[in-house]
Design a protein around this motif. Structure first.
Motif, PDB file in Angstrom:
ATOM      1  N   PHE A  29      21.688   5.694   4.069  1.00 34.59           N
ATOM      2  CA  PHE A  29      21.963   7.113   4.489  1.00 34.59           C
ATOM      3  C   PHE A  29      21.337   7.404   5.632  1.00 34.59           C
ATOM      4  O   PHE A  29      21.981   7.941   6.594  1.00 34.59           O
ATOM      5  N   ARG A  30      19.964   7.329   5.535  1.00 37.26           N
ATOM      6  CA  ARG A  30      19.320   7.908   6.760  1.00 37.26           C
ATOM      7  C   ARG A  30      19.404   7.014   8.043  1.00 37.26           C
ATOM      8  O   ARG A  30      19.726   7.624   9.214  1.00 37.26           O
ATOM      9  N   HIS A  31      19.903   5.877   8.006  1.00 34.17           N
ATOM     10  CA  HIS A  31      20.267   4.989   9.033  1.00 34.17           C
ATOM     11  C   HIS A  31      21.826   5.212   9.095  1.00 34.17           C
ATOM     12  O   HIS A  31      22.333   4.120  10.035  1.00 34.17           O
ATOM     13  N   LYS A  32      22.558   5.835   8.746  1.00 32.59           N
ATOM     14  CA  LYS A  32      24.039   6.121   8.565  1.00 32.59           C
ATOM     15  C   LYS A  32      24.493   4.631   8.429  1.00 32.59           C
ATOM     16  O   LYS A  32      25.583   4.182   9.429  1.00 32.59           O
ATOM     17  N   ARG A  33      24.163   3.963   7.670  1.00 33.23           N
ATOM     18  CA  ARG A  33      24.988   2.708   7.205  1.00 33.23           C
ATOM     19  C   ARG A  33      26.005   3.021   6.137  1.00 33.23           C
ATOM     20  O   ARG A  33      25.653   4.016   5.469  1.00 33.23           O
ATOM     21  N   MET A  34      26.786   2.102   5.888  1.00 32.69           N
ATOM     22  CA  MET A  34      28.146   2.401   5.069  1.00 32.69           C
ATOM     23  C   MET A  34      27.966   2.399   3.573  1.00 32.69           C
ATOM     24  O   MET A  34      28.571   3.119   3.155  1.00 32.69           O
ATOM     25  N   ASN A  35      26.989   1.799   3.018  1.00 28.83           N
ATOM     26  CA  ASN A  35      26.975   1.524   1.757  1.00 28.83           C
ATOM     27  C   ASN A  35      25.752   2.401   1.107  1.00 28.83           C
ATOM     28  O   ASN A  35      24.950   1.633   0.561  1.00 28.83           O
ATOM     29  N   ASP A  44       0.930   6.384   7.900  1.00 27.84           N
ATOM     30  CA  ASP A  44       1.202   7.755   7.887  1.00 27.84           C
ATOM     31  C   ASP A  44       2.755   7.902   8.503  1.00 27.84           C
ATOM     32  O   ASP A  44       3.415   8.914   8.429  1.00 27.84           O
ATOM     33  N   ASN A  45       3.120   6.876   8.970  1.00 30.27           N
ATOM     34  CA  ASN A  45       4.384   6.799   9.680  1.00 30.27           C
ATOM     35  C   ASN A  45       5.570   6.165   8.785  1.00 30.27           C
ATOM     36  O   ASN A  45       6.614   6.015   9.137  1.00 30.27           O
ATOM     37  N   LEU A  46       5.134   5.829   7.438  1.00 31.80           N
ATOM     38  CA  LEU A  46       5.950   5.140   6.226  1.00 31.80           C
ATOM     39  C   LEU A  46       5.992   5.993   5.528  1.00 31.80           C
ATOM     40  O   LEU A  46       5.195   6.974   4.871  1.00 31.80           O
ATOM     41  N   ARG A  47       7.299   5.788   4.396  1.00 31.28           N
ATOM     42  CA  ARG A  47       7.664   6.451   3.211  1.00 31.28           C
ATOM     43  C   ARG A  47       8.471   5.521   2.470  1.00 31.28           C
ATOM     44  O   ARG A  47       9.096   4.632   3.243  1.00 31.28           O
ATOM     45  N   THR A  48       8.490   5.651   1.220  1.00 26.40           N
ATOM     46  CA  THR A  48       9.251   4.673   0.187  1.00 26.40           C
ATOM     47  C   THR A  48      10.540   5.421   0.146  1.00 26.40           C
ATOM     48  O   THR A  48      10.552   6.588  -0.283  1.00 26.40           O
ATOM     49  N   LEU A  49      11.514   4.903   0.204  1.00 27.43           N
ATOM     50  CA  LEU A  49      13.069   4.994   0.163  1.00 27.43           C
ATOM     51  C   LEU A  49      13.742   4.121  -0.765  1.00 27.43           C
ATOM     52  O   LEU A  49      13.531   2.964  -0.512  1.00 27.43           O
ATOM     53  N   CYS A  50      14.585   4.518  -1.612  1.00 31.11           N
ATOM     54  CA  CYS A  50      15.366   3.497  -2.352  1.00 31.11           C
ATOM     55  C   CYS A  50      16.617   3.193  -1.148  1.00 31.11           C
ATOM     56  O   CYS A  50      16.808   3.761  -0.276  1.00 31.11           O
ATOM     57  N   LYS A  51      17.209   2.353  -1.648  1.00 34.98           N
ATOM     58  CA  LYS A  51      18.225   1.469  -0.704  1.00 34.98           C
ATOM     59  C   LYS A  51      19.190   2.621  -0.095  1.00 34.98           C
ATOM     60  O   LYS A  51      19.672   2.615   0.851  1.00 34.98           O
ATOM     61  N   ASP A  52      19.852   3.356  -1.218  1.00 35.95           N
ATOM     62  CA  ASP A  52      20.955   4.159  -1.117  1.00 35.95           C
ATOM     63  C   ASP A  52      20.233   5.509   0.085  1.00 35.95           C
ATOM     64  O   ASP A  52      21.232   5.605   1.126  1.00 35.95           O
ATOM     65  N   GLU A  82       0.826  -1.376  -0.123  1.00 38.34           N
ATOM     66  CA  GLU A  82      -0.041  -0.114   0.047  1.00 38.34           C
ATOM     67  C   GLU A  82       0.887   1.261   0.173  1.00 38.34           C
ATOM     68  O   GLU A  82       0.517   2.156  -0.912  1.00 38.34           O
ATOM     69  N   CYS A  83       1.907   1.196   0.886  1.00 34.24           N
ATOM     70  CA  CYS A  83       2.646   2.308   0.650  1.00 34.24           C
ATOM     71  C   CYS A  83       3.704   2.668  -0.676  1.00 34.24           C
ATOM     72  O   CYS A  83       3.669   3.799  -0.998  1.00 34.24           O
ATOM     73  N   ILE A  99      16.390  -0.823  -5.435  1.00 32.45           N
ATOM     74  CA  ILE A  99      15.614  -1.347  -4.464  1.00 32.45           C
ATOM     75  C   ILE A  99      14.833  -0.578  -3.769  1.00 32.45           C
ATOM     76  O   ILE A  99      15.441   0.389  -3.344  1.00 32.45           O
ATOM     77  N   LEU A 100      13.632  -0.580  -3.718  1.00 24.49           N
ATOM     78  CA  LEU A 100      12.609   0.327  -2.915  1.00 24.49           C
ATOM     79  C   LEU A 100      12.603  -0.289  -1.583  1.00 24.49           C
ATOM     80  O   LEU A 100      12.050  -1.453  -1.565  1.00 24.49           O
ATOM     81  N   GLU A 101      12.673   0.504  -0.463  1.00 29.13           N
ATOM     82  CA  GLU A 101      12.359   0.181   0.915  1.00 29.13           C
ATOM     83  C   GLU A 101      11.503   0.947   1.548  1.00 29.13           C
ATOM     84  O   GLU A 101      11.429   1.927   1.287  1.00 29.13           O
ATOM     85  N   ILE A 102      10.812   0.423   2.706  1.00 34.55           N
ATOM     86  CA  ILE A 102       9.821   1.182   3.303  1.00 34.55           C
ATOM     87  C   ILE A 102      10.481   1.614   4.536  1.00 34.55           C
ATOM     88  O   ILE A 102      10.975   0.978   5.483  1.00 34.55           O
ATOM     89  N   ASP A 103      10.588   2.842   4.935  1.00 38.81           N
ATOM     90  CA  ASP A 103      11.181   3.487   6.251  1.00 38.81           C
ATOM     91  C   ASP A 103      10.087   3.865   7.054  1.00 38.81           C
ATOM     92  O   ASP A 103       9.090   4.482   6.859  1.00 38.81           O
ATOM     93  N   HIS A 104      10.231   3.495   8.213  1.00 40.46           N
ATOM     94  CA  HIS A 104       9.358   3.883   9.403  1.00 40.46           C
ATOM     95  C   HIS A 104      10.090   5.520   9.909  1.00 40.46           C
ATOM     96  O   HIS A 104      11.170   5.645  10.057  1.00 40.46           O
ATOM     97  N   ILE A 105       9.155   6.633   9.509  1.00 40.72           N
ATOM     98  CA  ILE A 105       9.776   7.875   9.776  1.00 40.72           C
ATOM     99  C   ILE A 105      10.215   7.989  11.534  1.00 40.72           C
ATOM    100  O   ILE A 105      11.090   8.438  11.594  1.00 40.72           O
ATOM    101  N   LYS A 106       9.162   7.534  12.240  1.00 39.57           N
ATOM    102  CA  LYS A 106       9.731   7.447  13.611  1.00 39.57           C
ATOM    103  C   LYS A 106       9.925   5.922  13.931  1.00 39.57           C
ATOM    104  O   LYS A 106       9.311   4.963  13.538  1.00 39.57           O
ATOM    105  N   GLU A 107      10.995   5.746  14.224  1.00 41.55           N
ATOM    106  CA  GLU A 107      11.911   4.552  14.096  1.00 41.55           C
ATOM    107  C   GLU A 107      10.860   3.604  14.947  1.00 41.55           C
ATOM    108  O   GLU A 107      10.401   3.702  15.972  1.00 41.55           O
TER     109      GLU A 107
END
Length: 103
Positions: free
Chosen positions: A82-88, A70-78, A25-26, A50-58
């Motif tokens: 970046f949002r979660h400060k992962r290395m790749n 309403d707490n979800l959004r679509t983000l690409c893997k990159d 749905e998201c 790759i599209l992933e679903i991010d929880h805005i409020k973790e």
């Protein structure tokens, strides 16, 4: 409210039918586009990344919002990395440890 304290809890949550339905749905709501790239004037779709679903409020801190669209959004893997400060992620080119000169 799902319990998501351990890695196993998260795996169970993300594998649930309820999550998979909400994820779809998201993606549909967001037109299968990364919302951060879109806000930046770029178009990143399922065919590009790759599209992933991010929880805005973790999820870890707000489990009561785990299934709130309403707490979800679509983000690409990159962007998600970046949002979660992962290395790749795209913005963090690997720095050379050594110079090109070999002497």
């Amino acid at each position: 409210m799902p319990v998501v304290k351990t890695r196993a809890d998260r795996a169970k949550f993300y594998g649930s039918t309820q999550w998979r339905k909400l994820r779809k749905e998201c993606l549909e709501r967001d037109n299968f586009e990364c919302q951060w790239c879109k806000a930046d004037g770029r178009l990143t779709m399922q065919s590009d990344s790759i599209l992933e679903i991010d929880h805005i409020k973790e999820l870890e801190f707000y489990p009561e919002l785990a299934l709130d669209i309403d707490n979800l959004r679509t983000l690409c893997k990159d962007c998600h990395n970046f949002r979660h400060k992962r290395m790749n992620y795209r913005g963090n080119a690997k720095k050379k440890k050594w110079s090109d000169e070999w002497w």
